[in-house]
Design an enzyme around this catalytic site. Structure first.
Site, PDB file in Angstrom:
ATOM      1  N   GLN A  70      -4.361  -1.413   9.904  1.00 37.88           N
ATOM      2  CA  GLN A  70      -4.290  -2.754   9.303  1.00 37.88           C
ATOM      3  C   GLN A  70      -4.856  -3.781  10.285  1.00 37.88           C
ATOM      4  O   GLN A  70      -4.467  -3.834  11.457  1.00 37.88           O
ATOM      5  CB  GLN A  70      -2.830  -3.062   8.927  1.00 37.88           C
ATOM      6  CG  GLN A  70      -2.648  -4.340   8.139  1.00 37.88           C
ATOM      7  CD  GLN A  70      -3.263  -4.296   6.730  1.00 37.88           C
ATOM      8  OE1 GLN A  70      -3.420  -3.226   6.140  1.00 37.88           O
ATOM      9  NE2 GLN A  70      -3.628  -5.440   6.205  1.00 37.88           N
ATOM     10  N   LYS A 109       0.838  -1.206   0.000  1.00 36.90           N
ATOM     11  CA  LYS A 109       0.000   0.000   0.000  1.00 36.90           C
ATOM     12  C   LYS A 109       0.877   1.262   0.000  1.00 36.90           C
ATOM     13  O   LYS A 109       0.558   2.251  -0.672  1.00 36.90           O
ATOM     14  CB  LYS A 109      -0.950  -0.016   1.207  1.00 36.90           C
ATOM     15  CG  LYS A 109      -2.021  -1.115   1.099  1.00 36.90           C
ATOM     16  CD  LYS A 109      -2.806  -1.313   2.400  1.00 36.90           C
ATOM     17  CE  LYS A 109      -3.722  -2.536   2.290  1.00 36.90           C
ATOM     18  NZ  LYS A 109      -4.453  -2.824   3.544  1.00 36.90           N
ATOM     19  N   ASP A 156     -11.173   2.658   4.164  1.00 40.57           N
ATOM     20  CA  ASP A 156     -11.464   1.218   4.112  1.00 40.57           C
ATOM     21  C   ASP A 156     -12.970   0.963   3.964  1.00 40.57           C
ATOM     22  O   ASP A 156     -13.380  -0.146   3.633  1.00 40.57           O
ATOM     23  CB  ASP A 156     -11.025   0.559   5.431  1.00 40.57           C
ATOM     24  CG  ASP A 156      -9.704  -0.186   5.333  1.00 40.57           C
ATOM     25  OD1 ASP A 156      -9.397  -0.691   4.247  1.00 40.57           O
ATOM     26  OD2 ASP A 156      -9.010  -0.269   6.361  1.00 40.57           O
TER      27      ASP A 156
HETATM   28  N1  GUN Z   1      -6.466  -6.701   6.564  1.00 43.45           N
HETATM   29  C1  GUN Z   1      -6.713  -7.470   5.475  1.00 43.45           C
HETATM   30  N2  GUN Z   1      -7.353  -6.747   4.534  1.00 43.45           N
HETATM   31  C2  GUN Z   1      -7.529  -5.509   5.025  1.00 43.45           C
HETATM   32  C3  GUN Z   1      -8.108  -4.312   4.510  1.00 43.45           C
HETATM   33  O1  GUN Z   1      -8.636  -4.251   3.386  1.00 43.45           O
HETATM   34  N3  GUN Z   1      -8.066  -3.235   5.321  1.00 43.45           N
HETATM   35  C4  GUN Z   1      -7.514  -3.286   6.564  1.00 43.45           C
HETATM   36  N4  GUN Z   1      -7.529  -2.169   7.294  1.00 43.45           N
HETATM   37  N5  GUN Z   1      -6.965  -4.368   7.067  1.00 43.45           N
HETATM   38  C5  GUN Z   1      -6.970  -5.476   6.302  1.00 43.45           C
END
Ligand code: GUN
Length: 296
Positions: free
Chosen positions: A98, A54, A121
């Protein structure tokens, strides 16, 4: 039946290129650089790798990003305090904590602490509620990516029967709600089936578009689909494979080789839905920055 592949890697790249262009224009016109803040608690290797991807995408799109890496034993109060700081920081347009978080931290409380206007998100209950009633909001990235794959592959959804297998808060429930809306790129007749169904094949065989997000290998096999179906496989599963250098390979939730004989279009794993998640995160963050620049 021509069984073509939906190339998610290519479509994700197109979206990132569009975002990069728009972000450069926003910078030139309004002197605003989209900013995304990441929080990573503990040392989960998968989470570290996701956040690194990311961060790279932010750099590619011309965003600034900041990552707060906190030790496993960090208190919930500390996490909430950091979120509060980002909530009022005008240079931060998106906040991403995350998941999963360590067990002593309440994920729901953390998600609810993020300002809904920075919730790129799309996990905050305000955004989830807005999605359900058809108001403009941040859409969660993986389901938003699925809708984008369908649109950009010219798959009509209006009046079609979409069958979703799996009811998670991250994929199954939101994609069902997105495609149910009376809107362009949606307007489908949606069925959601899941682990409590005695026989999911009863539903999957009726699908014009089948979306599978169970986290279970071979959830759907060729005998469970009709000829010409469009298949979106959201699964990312590691299976042992002594023939590969790493000793494993990544497969989806669908028996790809079998099902592709009957499908008109299918997403591969890897290279299907996976790359779309980060592309849509970039799109959400750009949109948040644009909104803050135009003060809506
Ligand atoms: N952990 C696995 N996928 C995601 C996601 O799309 N967003 C977040 N914040 N954590 C994750």
């Amino acid at each position: 039946m021509p069984n073509e592949i939906i190339d998610g890697k290519r479509i994700a790249q197109l979206i990132k290129d569009e975002v990069r262009e728009h972000s450069a224009a926003l910078r030139a016109r309004r002197d605003v650089v989209p900013g995304l803040a990441f929080m990573l608690v503990g040392e989960n290797p998968a989470s570290q790798s996701y956040v690194a991807s990311k961060e790279r995408a932010c750099e590619y799109c011309g965003f600034h990003s900041t990552t707060l890496r906190l030790p496993l034993e960090t208190s919930e109060a500390e996490v909430l305090g950091r979120i509060d700081t980002w909530n009022i920081d005008p240079d931060i347009h998106g906040i991403l904590v995350q998941l999963p978080l360590p067990k002593h931290i309440d994920e729901d409380r953390v998600i609810e602490a993020i300002s809904p206007r920075k919730d790129v998100d799309g996990f905050h209950p305000i955004n989830v509620g807005k999605l359900v009633i058809g108001q403009e909001c941040f859409l969660p990235c993986t389901p938003a990516g699925i809708q984008e794959l369908l649109i950009r592959s010219n798959v009509a959804t209006a009046g079609k029967h979409v069958v979703v297998v799996g009811r998670s808060n991250i994929v199954g429930k939101p994609i069902a709600n997105i495609l149910l809306q009376k809107a362009v790129g949606a307007n489908a007749v949606v069925t959601v089936t899941h682990s409590a169904a005695p026989d999911i094949a009863v539903y999957t065989r009726q699908a014009d578009i089948l979306i599978v997000a169970t986290g279970r290998v071979n959830t759907v096999t060729a005998d469970m689909v009709k000829e010409g179906v469009v298949v979106i496989d959201v699964g990312i599963n590691r299976i042992e494979d002594a023939d590969t250098a790493k000793g494993y390979r990544i497969v989806g939730d669908v028996d790809y080789e079998g099902v592709r004989q009957k499908s008109s279009l299918i997403t591969p794993v890897p290279g299907g839905v996976g790359p779309m998640t980060i592309a849509m995160l970039m799109k959400n963050t750009y949109q948040s920055a644009l909104r803050s620049a135009t003060q809506r």
